[in-house]
Design an enzyme around this catalytic site. Sequence first.
Site, mmCIF file in Angstrom:
data_model
loop_
_atom_site.group_PDB
_atom_site.id
_atom_site.type_symbol
_atom_site.label_atom_id
_atom_site.label_comp_id
_atom_site.label_asym_id
_atom_site.label_seq_id
_atom_site.Cartn_x
_atom_site.Cartn_y
_atom_site.Cartn_z
ATOM 1 N N LYS A 49 36.236 23.361 34.090
ATOM 2 C CA LYS A 49 36.458 23.819 35.398
ATOM 3 C C LYS A 49 35.256 24.648 35.986
ATOM 4 O O LYS A 49 34.561 24.398 37.237
ATOM 5 C CB LYS A 49 37.938 24.819 35.542
ATOM 6 C CG LYS A 49 39.069 23.761 35.611
ATOM 7 C CD LYS A 49 40.385 24.737 35.375
ATOM 8 C CE LYS A 49 41.629 23.848 34.853
ATOM 9 N NZ LYS A 49 42.799 24.890 34.672
ATOM 10 N N GLN A 93 44.960 30.926 33.612
ATOM 11 C CA GLN A 93 45.202 29.673 32.596
ATOM 12 C C GLN A 93 46.682 29.565 31.975
ATOM 13 O O GLN A 93 46.537 30.728 31.218
ATOM 14 C CB GLN A 93 43.843 29.485 31.860
ATOM 15 C CG GLN A 93 44.020 28.149 30.871
ATOM 16 C CD GLN A 93 43.957 27.186 31.839
ATOM 17 O OE1 GLN A 93 43.187 26.632 32.990
ATOM 18 N NE2 GLN A 93 44.695 25.784 31.266
ATOM 19 N N ASP A 116 46.219 27.513 42.343
ATOM 20 C CA ASP A 116 46.963 27.033 41.367
ATOM 21 C C ASP A 116 48.233 26.512 42.135
ATOM 22 O O ASP A 116 49.008 25.773 41.531
ATOM 23 C CB ASP A 116 47.376 27.950 40.251
ATOM 24 C CG ASP A 116 46.853 27.394 38.911
ATOM 25 O OD1 ASP A 116 46.469 26.035 38.875
ATOM 26 O OD2 ASP A 116 46.482 28.148 37.964
#
Length: 292
Positions: A49, A93, A116
């Site tokens: 990412k 994450q 997210d």
Amino acid sequence: MERIDGNQISAEIITELKQEVSALEGARPCVVFIRVGEDPASVSYVKKKDKVAREIGIDSRLNAVPESITQDELFALIDGFNEDPGVSGILIQSPLPSHLDELAAFRRVKPEKDVDGFHTVNLGMLCQEDEAGFVACTPAGIMELLQRSGVKLSGKHVVVLGRSLIVGKPVALLALQKKNWANATVTVCHSRTPDIAEVTRRADVLIAAIGKPGFVSGDMIKPGAVVVDVGINRIPDSSRKSGYRLTGDVDFDSVAEHASKITPVPGGVGPMTVAMLMKNTVKAFRLQQNTK
Ligand code: GUN
């Protein structure tokens, strides 16, 4: 049978985003990654990412914090980025170590920076079909992959395997939306569904997100169905330099005999997740610029 190429489609999106970012004047979008501990899969995902963000011209800050971090320390870290006007988006994450409350961490991120899409507000906006909210990256990537591959969902029976917050629930909500690109009839199967194969055999589009390697076999597929494999399972393999190989939730060879289109692992949904995160970061940047 056609193989849906997630690498190629994500590359198209990345090219579009590069152009969009280079046309921005002044400040640049910035995404912050919070990674707790050294889970090998998380290390590799965040690295990817970070690399793609830089390639697009998005600033990227990686915060790798020790596994021993407390919930309060994690909250304080998130609060700092919430208040930092130079930060457009924040990504924690998943999975977090078990002593941390992951949902509480997701909810601590300001909804405007929740690239997210896991905050209660953004999930609520998804439910209300409000496009101002952020949609979780993997579900958004699956929809984009289907649209750009010419798969129409309207009136089709979409079967989702798995009910996770990250994939199963949001992708079911997306397919169900009253939008031209959606309008599907949706069934969600999970660990307590008695005869999953009976349901999957009625799927026009099957989305497998249960984290069980090779779970979906050819005898579970209606002829001509489209199959989306969201699984990324690491199987030990001593013949590989890395010591593992990646396998999806779908037994590719047997399913390919019946499906009309199928996404491979790797090179299917995975790269789309990364591309959609970048899209969300640029969207967050724009929203914040407009409200300054
Ligand atoms: N772990 C697996 N997929 C995801 C994702 O889309 N976002 C985050 N934050 N963690 C993940």
